[in-house]
Design an enzyme around this catalytic site. Structure first.
Site, PDB file in Angstrom:
ATOM      1  N   ARG A  77       0.848  -1.195   0.000  1.00 27.14           N
ATOM      2  CA  ARG A  77       0.000   0.000   0.000  1.00 27.14           C
ATOM      3  C   ARG A  77       0.879   1.239   0.000  1.00 27.14           C
ATOM      4  O   ARG A  77       1.749   1.392   0.858  1.00 27.14           O
ATOM      5  CB  ARG A  77      -0.908   0.012   1.240  1.00 27.14           C
ATOM      6  CG  ARG A  77      -1.726   1.275   1.372  1.00 27.14           C
ATOM      7  CD  ARG A  77      -2.533   1.339   2.662  1.00 27.14           C
ATOM      8  NE  ARG A  77      -3.212   2.629   2.759  1.00 27.14           N
ATOM      9  CZ  ARG A  77      -3.141   3.418   3.832  1.00 27.14           C
ATOM     10  NH1 ARG A  77      -2.445   3.041   4.906  1.00 27.14           N
ATOM     11  NH2 ARG A  77      -3.757   4.592   3.845  1.00 27.14           N
ATOM     12  N   HIS A 121      -2.924  11.046   1.105  1.00 21.73           N
ATOM     13  CA  HIS A 121      -2.278  10.772   2.388  1.00 21.73           C
ATOM     14  C   HIS A 121      -1.591  12.056   2.856  1.00 21.73           C
ATOM     15  O   HIS A 121      -0.385  12.107   3.085  1.00 21.73           O
ATOM     16  CB  HIS A 121      -1.269   9.620   2.256  1.00 21.73           C
ATOM     17  CG  HIS A 121      -0.962   8.934   3.564  1.00 21.73           C
ATOM     18  ND1 HIS A 121      -1.093   7.573   3.758  1.00 21.73           N
ATOM     19  CD2 HIS A 121      -0.538   9.440   4.743  1.00 21.73           C
ATOM     20  CE1 HIS A 121      -0.740   7.269   5.014  1.00 21.73           C
ATOM     21  NE2 HIS A 121      -0.402   8.375   5.627  1.00 21.73           N
ATOM     22  N   TYR A 294      -3.894   1.468  15.979  1.00 21.22           N
ATOM     23  CA  TYR A 294      -2.641   1.576  16.727  1.00 21.22           C
ATOM     24  C   TYR A 294      -2.811   1.317  18.210  1.00 21.22           C
ATOM     25  O   TYR A 294      -1.971   0.679  18.839  1.00 21.22           O
ATOM     26  CB  TYR A 294      -1.973   2.937  16.477  1.00 21.22           C
ATOM     27  CG  TYR A 294      -1.369   3.005  15.096  1.00 21.22           C
ATOM     28  CD1 TYR A 294      -2.082   3.523  14.012  1.00 21.22           C
ATOM     29  CD2 TYR A 294      -0.092   2.490  14.856  1.00 21.22           C
ATOM     30  CE1 TYR A 294      -1.541   3.537  12.740  1.00 21.22           C
ATOM     31  CE2 TYR A 294       0.454   2.512  13.578  1.00 21.22           C
ATOM     32  CZ  TYR A 294      -0.276   3.038  12.533  1.00 21.22           C
ATOM     33  OH  TYR A 294       0.254   3.048  11.262  1.00 21.22           O
ATOM     34  N   GLU A 358      -3.234  -0.259   8.191  1.00 20.50           N
ATOM     35  CA  GLU A 358      -2.043   0.104   8.967  1.00 20.50           C
ATOM     36  C   GLU A 358      -2.116  -0.469  10.381  1.00 20.50           C
ATOM     37  O   GLU A 358      -3.157  -0.361  11.027  1.00 20.50           O
ATOM     38  CB  GLU A 358      -1.868   1.621   9.116  1.00 20.50           C
ATOM     39  CG  GLU A 358      -1.334   2.322   7.897  1.00 20.50           C
ATOM     40  CD  GLU A 358      -1.216   3.814   8.114  1.00 20.50           C
ATOM     41  OE1 GLU A 358      -0.872   4.244   9.231  1.00 20.50           O
ATOM     42  OE2 GLU A 358      -1.528   4.563   7.171  1.00 20.50           O
TER      43      GLU A 358
END
Ligand SMILES: N=[N+]=NCCCCNC(=O)[C@@H]1[C@H]2[C@H](O)[C@@H](O)[C@H](O)[C@@H](CO)[C@@H]12
Length: 452
Positions: A77, A121, A294, A358
């Site tokens: 990615r 991004h 995360y 992610e």
């Protein structure tokens, strides 16, 4: 013996972003982005670090593709820099910018790596910021036009598209906290920006589908399970509001429910201005939801009148005192939070497909005798892969997992001081040095699962 095996064809991958790895900011016609402006503004980034050189991926991409091939990950990615494609944000297309990504996509396919392209991004062309940026509704249209240009060029070979990366961070870290570009600190603007980001997604999806037959199109959100600091009613209600602020504000409209009523009430006159048809555009069907996980959000009630949310995050030192291990970012390591998040998404929104676009961690990696031993990263990834496996067993339609990040890179306001990579970058020489976690991940991919 593989104890926790993933489904056949599970897409293991790595992730990066243009401004964080490419460098070559003045090369081949690229225009300036808001991160060029922001990182060159004194005091905005750690020790004044900028993305001017970064990992020099713009020139070293053949070596980086070779490292991906050696890793054995079937997917990668990456993001496309809007300022390379349309240096002024709209109008004149820069063919040399398109050529770079064309060559990269061909090399990935040659290496039997499936490209997942993120269109935005965080590197908005500065020329658009000069015309209001994401606070201006016209930028939503400009984004759809940019998506059209890119999809027309790459859409015959790129079949997995992500419109936005983390609109919450773009809106609230960039326009409310002000610690990301463009460094605005205004709640009303931030909320309006979140609307324009979602609207731009809604207008880009049909453009991508028109130019990229049988493409899979989605959006990537940074999502967290929200946990109250205590069982006190005021903390539980604060956690509910924070869940609305971080998660439901984006999930509800994307899944056709419009903005959450409790958040519209909380925001009051700060609520965004929307036009007829906006919510229908935002709710355009998507093929997958990209999830960046995360750490959970630990939240307590906050009585401050300056805080319309009346909820704040528990500081890292308190979490550490409570027994949580932290990464170098000060984020608590909670693998179960990934399981909790995936189960909630399945229960409340039932996306047809989920990719973890992610997950990873920054640790104080040291280069010693030419090697980087990163046991903490191996443990982090192992435990999060195990949580993802449990979610799969409980019916979550998880089809892939992208580790952040392939290589150490420009960590936004933290500059190069935080290392997330599976590959260590020596910023003096730009040498790539695979860490121990790179070899460990390669084994997981080969076994398609965890061996213990
Ligand atoms: N205040 N505050 N901020 C809270 C921000 C939490 C979410 N940050 C992220 O998810 C970013 C995501 C990004 O895509 C990538 O470009 C970044 O390199 C990684 C690592 O940081 C993560």
């Amino acid at each position: 013996m593989v104890e926790r095996r993933f489904p056949d064809g599970f897409l293991w991958g790595t992730a990066t972003a243009a401004y964080q790895i490419e460098g070559a900011v003045d090369e081949d016609g690229r225009g300036p982005s808001i991160w060029d402006t922001f990182s060159h503004t004194p005091g905005k980034t750690f020790e004044g670090h900028t993305g001017d050189v970064a990992c020099d991926h713009y020139h070293r991409w053949p070596e980086d593709v070779h490292l991906m091939q050696q890793l054995g990950a079937p997917a990668y990615r990456f993001s496309i820099a809007w300022p390379r494609i349309l240096p002024q944000g709209t109008g004149q297309v820069n063919q040399r910018g398109l050529d770079f990504y064309d060559r990269l996509v061909d090399a990935l396919l040659q290496a039997e790596i499936t490209p997942f392209v993120t269109l935005y991004h965080w590197d908005l062309p500065q020329a658009l910021q000069d015309r209001g940026g994401w606070a201006a509704r016209e930028t939503a249209e400009a984004f759809a036009a940019y998506a059209d240009v890119v999809a027309r060029r790459l859409g015959d070979r790129v079949k997995h598209w992500i419109t936005h990366n983390e609109p919450w961070v773009v809106a609230f870290v960039g326009h409310f906290l002000g610690v990301h570009a463009p460094g605005i600190q205004d709640a009303r603007i931030a909320i309006q920006v979140s609307h324009h980001l979602l609207l731009s997604h809604g207008h880009a999806v049909p453009a991508i589908r028109a130019a990229s037959p049988d493409a899979q199109v989605g959006i990537t959100l940074n999502l967290s399970p929200v946990r109250p600091a205590t069982e006190a009613e005021e903390d539980r209600l604060a956690a509910q509001r924070y869940d609305g602020f971080l998660n439901r504000w984006f999930l509800d409209p994307l899944f056709g429910r419009g903005y959450p009523q409790d958040m519209l009430a909380t925001y009051g006159e700060l609520a965004p201005t929307a036009q007829t048809g906006d919510l229908d555009a935002i709710a355009v069907p998507i093929d997958f939801l990209g999830v960046n996980y995360y750490t959970p959000a630990f939240v307590r009630y906050d009585a401050s009148v300056l805080n319309p949310l009346k909820a704040i995050l528990v500081p890292p030192e308190e979490l550490q005192a409570a027994g949580y291990e932290l990464t170098e970012m000060g984020w608590a390591i909670v693998p179960d939070g990934l399981y909790e998040l995936l189960i909630r998404l399945q229960r409340d929104f039932a996306p047809s497909t989920i990719y973890i676009t992610e997950n990873g961690a920054a640790f104080a990696d040291q280069l010693e005798d030419g090697a980087v031993r990163d046991p903490k990263r191996i443990a982090f990834l192992h435990d999060h892969f195990a949580a993802a496996h449990r979610a799969l067993q409980d019916g979550v339609p998880l089809r892939g997992y992208f580790v952040w990040s392939l290589m150490d890179n420009f960590e936004w306001a933290h500059g190069y001081s935080k290392r997330f990579g599976l590959i260590y970058i020596d910023y003096e020489t730009l040498e790539r040095i695979p860490k121990e976690s790179y070899a460990w991940y390669s084994e997981v991919i080969r076994a398609n699962g965890l061996v213990q």
